[in-house]
Design a protein around this motif. Structure first.
Motif, PDB file in Angstrom:
ATOM      1  N   SER A  32     -19.318   3.148   2.216  1.00  0.00           N
ATOM      2  CA  SER A  32     -17.980   3.699   1.684  1.00  0.00           C
ATOM      3  C   SER A  32     -18.287   3.170   0.183  1.00  0.00           C
ATOM      4  CB  SER A  32     -16.940   2.962   1.942  1.00  0.00           C
ATOM      5  OG  SER A  32     -16.746   2.222   1.871  1.00  0.00           O
ATOM      6  N   ASP A  33     -18.934   2.125   0.026  1.00  0.00           N
ATOM      7  CA  ASP A  33     -19.024   1.000  -1.960  1.00  0.00           C
ATOM      8  C   ASP A  33     -20.046   2.256  -2.203  1.00  0.00           C
ATOM      9  OD1 ASP A  33     -16.952  -0.459  -0.538  1.00  0.00           O
ATOM     10  OD2 ASP A  33     -18.644  -1.701  -0.678  1.00  0.00           O
ATOM     11  N   VAL A  34     -18.841   2.563  -3.430  1.00  0.00           N
ATOM     12  CA  VAL A  34     -19.895   2.879  -4.696  1.00  0.00           C
ATOM     13  C   VAL A  34     -19.686   2.238  -6.484  1.00  0.00           C
ATOM     14  CG1 VAL A  34     -20.967   5.266  -6.199  1.00  0.00           C
ATOM     15  CG2 VAL A  34     -20.520   5.512  -3.838  1.00  0.00           C
ATOM     16  N   PHE A  35     -21.475   2.046  -6.883  1.00  0.00           N
ATOM     17  CA  PHE A  35     -20.952   0.791  -8.157  1.00  0.00           C
ATOM     18  C   PHE A  35     -21.509   1.815  -9.017  1.00  0.00           C
ATOM     19  CE2 PHE A  35     -20.831  -1.957  -4.387  1.00  0.00           C
ATOM     20  CZ  PHE A  35     -19.283  -2.243  -4.238  1.00  0.00           C
ATOM     21  N   GLY A  36     -21.096   2.312 -10.408  1.00  0.00           N
ATOM     22  CA  GLY A  36     -22.071   2.070 -10.919  1.00  0.00           C
ATOM     23  C   GLY A  36     -22.372   3.691 -11.845  1.00  0.00           C
ATOM     24  N   ARG A  37     -21.821   3.875 -10.464  1.00  0.00           N
ATOM     25  CA  ARG A  37     -21.939   5.735 -10.381  1.00  0.00           C
ATOM     26  C   ARG A  37     -20.521   6.977 -11.458  1.00  0.00           C
ATOM     27  NH1 ARG A  37     -26.957   5.744 -10.516  1.00  0.00           N
ATOM     28  NH2 ARG A  37     -27.926   4.413  -9.015  1.00  0.00           N
ATOM     29  N   GLU A  38     -19.911   6.143 -12.128  1.00  0.00           N
ATOM     30  CA  GLU A  38     -18.914   6.935 -12.962  1.00  0.00           C
ATOM     31  C   GLU A  38     -19.191   8.092 -13.371  1.00  0.00           C
ATOM     32  OE1 GLU A  38     -18.820   3.941 -13.366  1.00  0.00           O
ATOM     33  OE2 GLU A  38     -17.501   2.659 -11.627  1.00  0.00           O
ATOM     34  N   GLU A  39     -20.188   7.689 -14.308  1.00  0.00           N
ATOM     35  CA  GLU A  39     -20.962   9.021 -15.211  1.00  0.00           C
ATOM     36  C   GLU A  39     -21.378  10.340 -13.557  1.00  0.00           C
ATOM     37  OE1 GLU A  39     -23.257   8.247 -18.099  1.00  0.00           O
ATOM     38  OE2 GLU A  39     -21.990   6.780 -18.774  1.00  0.00           O
ATOM     39  N   ASP A  40     -22.152   9.848 -12.682  1.00  0.00           N
ATOM     40  CA  ASP A  40     -22.493  10.844 -11.937  1.00  0.00           C
ATOM     41  C   ASP A  40     -21.299  11.533 -11.263  1.00  0.00           C
ATOM     42  OD1 ASP A  40     -25.444   9.467 -12.849  1.00  0.00           O
ATOM     43  OD2 ASP A  40     -24.565   7.793 -11.432  1.00  0.00           O
ATOM     44  N   ILE A  41     -20.374  10.573 -10.882  1.00  0.00           N
ATOM     45  CA  ILE A  41     -19.293  11.295 -10.356  1.00  0.00           C
ATOM     46  C   ILE A  41     -18.680  12.341 -11.255  1.00  0.00           C
ATOM     47  CG2 ILE A  41     -17.011  11.814  -9.534  1.00  0.00           C
ATOM     48  CD1 ILE A  41     -18.993  10.399  -7.382  1.00  0.00           C
ATOM     49  N   ALA A  42     -18.647  12.132 -12.486  1.00  0.00           N
ATOM     50  CA  ALA A  42     -18.061  13.653 -13.404  1.00  0.00           C
ATOM     51  C   ALA A  42     -18.787  14.486 -13.336  1.00  0.00           C
ATOM     52  CB  ALA A  42     -17.670  13.198 -14.586  1.00  0.00           C
ATOM     53  N   PHE A  43     -20.800  14.079 -13.547  1.00  0.00           N
ATOM     54  CA  PHE A  43     -21.340  15.764 -13.724  1.00  0.00           C
ATOM     55  C   PHE A  43     -21.021  16.474 -12.152  1.00  0.00           C
ATOM     56  CE2 PHE A  43     -24.874  16.904 -11.733  1.00  0.00           C
ATOM     57  CZ  PHE A  43     -25.509  17.962 -13.010  1.00  0.00           C
ATOM     58  N   LEU A  44     -20.594  15.673 -11.128  1.00  0.00           N
ATOM     59  CA  LEU A  44     -21.036  16.614 -10.065  1.00  0.00           C
ATOM     60  C   LEU A  44     -19.082  17.146 -10.426  1.00  0.00           C
ATOM     61  CD1 LEU A  44     -21.528  14.482  -7.256  1.00  0.00           C
ATOM     62  CD2 LEU A  44     -22.946  16.139  -8.003  1.00  0.00           C
ATOM     63  N   GLU A  45     -18.445  16.540 -10.638  1.00  0.00           N
ATOM     64  CA  GLU A  45     -16.865  17.059 -11.319  1.00  0.00           C
ATOM     65  C   GLU A  45     -16.757  18.746 -11.484  1.00  0.00           C
ATOM     66  OE1 GLU A  45     -14.328  16.491  -8.968  1.00  0.00           O
ATOM     67  OE2 GLU A  45     -14.213  14.430  -8.872  1.00  0.00           O
TER      68      GLU A  45
END
Length: 834
Positions: A32-45
């Motif tokens: 469940s832990d995700v580290f350093g993927r903020e930009e990738d999450i924003a891309f999906l959003e």
């Protein structure tokens, strides 16, 4: 009374209704832990919010965390009731199987059609099912998640990244064109089928490894303790590789109470190849030493037999008494409770995936873990490896119906052949499974009816040593060595399916033909010798000087005459007609094509040989082509239509795409752009659907020419260049001059001055190598056109046009001469008007 605005501001927004249906149970369970993927999450959003984006592909190598990222984003969406999604459906293509096996999309397509409400999923071809599924998905705002697509893609080489399954090809192409929702894919390799839509409706995101800060946070979350600088340094030493850092963190926590200083035991032995997961392998080496020999390592090595999750039934097959020496002795007496304790220990160490609550009986691990421990089993415990595969052979051959009617039902039999070969049971795998149940004797059922040439090749290659075509494995099991007859049969099968799947210029197919010829002579098998010579002829036609190809064609003729076999004579005449046509001897080519058709129409030919494509269709093709050369426009069209109709009647898909290819050529030389587009699109669809590598570069380039001629020069030229690149990669040279001429014409339209002429010179040099003089008149004509357009020396222009006309006249081609004369007249007219 408070102001109206205030009252409105405090009112709660209406609750979201959420999707009508959700199915995500098939997706892999991840941390469940995700580290350093903020930009990738924003891309999906952003992709989900953007109505113009239809497909997104997340690309990364093993262990980087593709599935974890997607699951994290899905949890965020779930917290908001999936926002505007009406339907949510997820699927992972990592299911039960064995290493080296072939994944199939049948299970996914069948399940998805049912889930999305198709009235009868059994109806239609695989391609048609994919199109229907796309319509069901795209008409509603659907979030479709396809995890781990790489088993269904072509490996590096020609056609790299292309989907092998026609249903998925149709599905993704349709969704890329129109989709009110979003299709989210995770894979290790870009999906080549989406290339047309990249940077528009299909986006891709290549995940970078974790930053040193994110890697340090991951280590902390796993219980690793130490100075912040040392945690950052460790993350950098391991290249930010997610799996390696996860295993390292678990290992340090288990073995050294999380002390970061002990990571030097592992990092001191690191190699530089991050891409292949070497960092993770080094951690697994340390884990192996720490665990010691016992049930945990035995279970990990056993899971190395599979490339996807293993279920309880197949695991039970391997650990049942008697124990397998060197592998399962410590597991054979384990009761269910003890086995669960072993699994729990490995899951805590992150060497196994967490238990999937939706599929509690499945045992899963990362592909790199499987690869590492499976390689140990195969190389260090060969007897245990063979015994495991023997048990799996028996398990899979019993699992399938006696005579499967679909690829899905057939898949256990392909796995049985693979496991049988791995166990040294080569003859049993061939005579008990492959011939009677997969191919149904001489019916070639799996190839002709199911179109399963890819799975067939995946099975056949296991009869060869280390997957090297032409060199057979020597079985150490008594009575299991392949006879000369067995070897000849396998070589003949491999030649046919390598030719279809990898192209007429396949060196592997040529190698099989060369190995087959002496066996044919030693065993006195003239029909199979005919097949071997035909294979050598096809390879020579595509890659060698045509004078050498003509000699092979004459050997085929001699053999057919010796056998007094009408069917073989049709094949021989088709080879002669094709070779002579490319040599530019259209008159003699026509004579041989006509003779072949006369024999076919007589009804005396009864073929006993499985051909790569029907010779009668080929004779009709070259009869049509020579008719066009001699100015017989209407009759040649009728003959080409007859060739297409015959291929359909025979249900010979390779002959059909062969005929479509030449029908496109006729349309091209008649300057009929609409017909070129229609036929080239049909050629591309059918070649993609059947996984026929030979014709895809041609279809791509011809469609690129239509785009260029219609004004879309940037896209058109890129398609032509892609076609040329793939054609070169396949090792062929025969049609390269034509493809280069397409690019030259497109660049000429784009206003380029020197490049078109350079391409024509290159094409002429290729003609010198191949002797394919049929291209010469057109190349000289184009050279004259390009020289005239850019005001070159009049002597050069005149010489090019005259050479074109002279070549066409020597070849007795009325149509090529007319094209050259028309271009020359246009040049003279423009010159006189200046």
């Amino acid at each position: 009374m408070p102001p109206v605005a205030s009252r409105i501001g405090t009112r709660k927004p209406p609750a979201r209704s959420g999707p009508k249906k959700i199915s995500l149970a098939r997706l892999p369970v991840t941390g469940s832990d995700v580290f350093g993927r903020e930009e990738d999450i924003a891309f999906l959003e952003d992709a989900w919010a953007n109505q113009q984006v239809n497909v997104v592909t997340i690309i990364a190598w093993a262990g980087v965390g593709k599935s974890t990222l997607v699951n994290h984003w899905l949890r965020r969406l779930a917290a908001e009731r999936y926002r505007s999604a009406q339907l949510v459906f997820g699927w992972s293509f990592y299911r039960q199987g064995t290493s080296g096996g072939t994944s199939s999309a049948d299970e996914f397509v069948d399940a998805a059609l049912v889930w999305f409400g198709d009235p009868d999923p059994r109806i239609g071809t695989a391609w048609e099912k994919g199109e229907r599924l796309a319509k069901l998905i795209s008409n509603r705002r659907t979030l479709l998640v396809l995890d781990g697509l790489e088993p269904l893609q072509n490996p590096p080489g020609p056609g790299e990244g292309r989907l092998r399954d026609p249903s998925l090809q149709a599905l993704l192409r349709e969704l890329a064109t129109f989709n009110t929702g979003l299709c989210l894919i995770t894979t290790r390799t870009p999906v080549a089928d989406l290339a047309d839509h990249e940077r528009s409706s299909a986006l891709r995101r290549e995940l970078e490894h974790l930053s040193s800060d994110a890697g340090a946070k991951l280590l902390c979350a796993l219980g690793v303790k130490g100075q912040e600088a040392e945690l950052h340094s460790t993350s950098e030493e391991f290249g930010g590789h997610c799996l390696a850092l996860t295993l390292l963190g678990s290992y340090l926590s288990d073995a050294y109470h999380g002390d970061i200083r002990f990571r030097k035991e592992v990092s001191a032995r690191l190699a530089n190849d991050v891409r292949r997961g070497v960092h993770a392998r080094k951690v697994m080496e340390s884990y192996q030493s720490w665990l010691g020999e016992g049930p945990e390592l035995s279970l990990l090595r056993m899971l190395g037999l599979f490339d996807r999750p293993a279920d309880e039934e197949v695991v039970a097959t391997l650990i049942k008494p008697p124990g397998i020496r060197g592998l399962t002795e410590s597991l054979v007496d384990s009761n269910p409770t003890e086995l669960r304790i072993i699994l729990a220990k490995l899951r805590r160490a992150r060497l196994l995936a967490s238990e999937d609550p939706h599929h509690p009986g499945l045992v899963d691990t990362h592909p790199l873990v499987r690869e590492y421990f499976g390689e140990q089993l195969r190389t260090e415990r060969a007897n245990a490896w063979e015994e495991c595969n023997r048990r799996l052979y028996e398990y899979y051959r019993a699992l399938a119906p006696p005579l499967p009617d679909s690829i899905r039902e057939m898949e256990p039999l392909f796995l049985a052949v693979i496991c049988g070969c791995n166990a040294g049971l080569d003859r049993d795998a061939l005579h008990e499974v492959y011939i009677p149940r997969i191919q149904r004797g001489n019916a070639s059922f799996a190839a002709k009816i199911l179109g399963a040439r890819g799975p067939l090749l995946s099975a056949l290659v296991h009869f060869f040593e280390d997957g090297r075509w032409g060199r057979f494995v020597r079985s150490g099991v008594e009575g299991q060595s392949l006879t000369a007859e067995d070897q000849l049969f396998i070589l003949t099968q491999a030649t046919l399916y390598l030719t279809a799947a990898r192209g007429l210029a396949s060196p592997e197919a040529q190698l099989c033909c060369e190995r087959a010829e002496p066996l044919c002579r030693a065993l006195d098998r003239p029909l199979l010798l005919y097949s071997a010579l035909k294979g050598q002829w096809r390879y020579s036609l595509m890659t060698c000087k045509l004078s050498a190809t003509l000699q092979i064609a004459k050997r085929v003729v001699s053999l057919a005459q010796e056998q007094h076999d009408a069917a073989l004579m049709i094949g021989a005449y088709s080879d002669l007609a094709a070779t002579l046509y490319f040599l530019g001897d259209f008159e003699t080519a026509r004579r041989h094509a006509t003779r072949g058709i006369e024999i076919w129409r007589s009804g005396t030919a009864q073929s006993q040989v499985e051909e790569a494509y029907a010779p009668a269709v080929t004779c009709l093709i070259y009869l049509a082509l020579t008719g066009w050369q001699f100015g017989e426009t209407a009759p040649c069209q009728e003959t080409m239509e007859e060739a297409i109709a015959l291929a359909k009647e025979l249900n010979d898909m390779y002959a059909l795409v062969h005929a479509l290819y030449w029908a496109v050529h006729l349309a091209y030389f008649q300057d009929n752009l609409v017909e070129v587009e229609r036929l080239a699109s049909d050629l591309m669809e059918r070649s993609t659907r059947q996984n026929f590598a030979t014709w895809l570069p041609h279809a791509r380039s011809l469609r690129g020419w239509v785009r260029s001629a219609s004004g879309d020069l940037t896209l058109g030229i890129s398609w032509i260049e892609e076609g040329i690149e793939n054609y070169r990669a396949a090792g062929a040279i025969l049609a390269l001059p034509f493809l280069l001429s397409l690019k030259a014409r497109a660049l000429h339209l784009a206003g380029r001055a020197s490049e078109p002429l350079e391409l024509i010179d290159e094409a002429k040099a290729v003609v010198e190598r191949s002797e394919a003089r049929m291209w010469c008149a057109e190349l000289h004509r184009l050279r004259g056109v390009f020289l005239a357009a850019f005001g070159a020396d009049e002597v050069q222009i005149e010489a090019s046009f005259r050479e074109s006309i002279g070549t066409a006249n020597r070849q007795k081609s009325i149509s090529l001469a007319k094209r050259a004369v028309a271009s020359y007249s246009a040049y003279r007219s423009q010159k006189d008007n200046r």
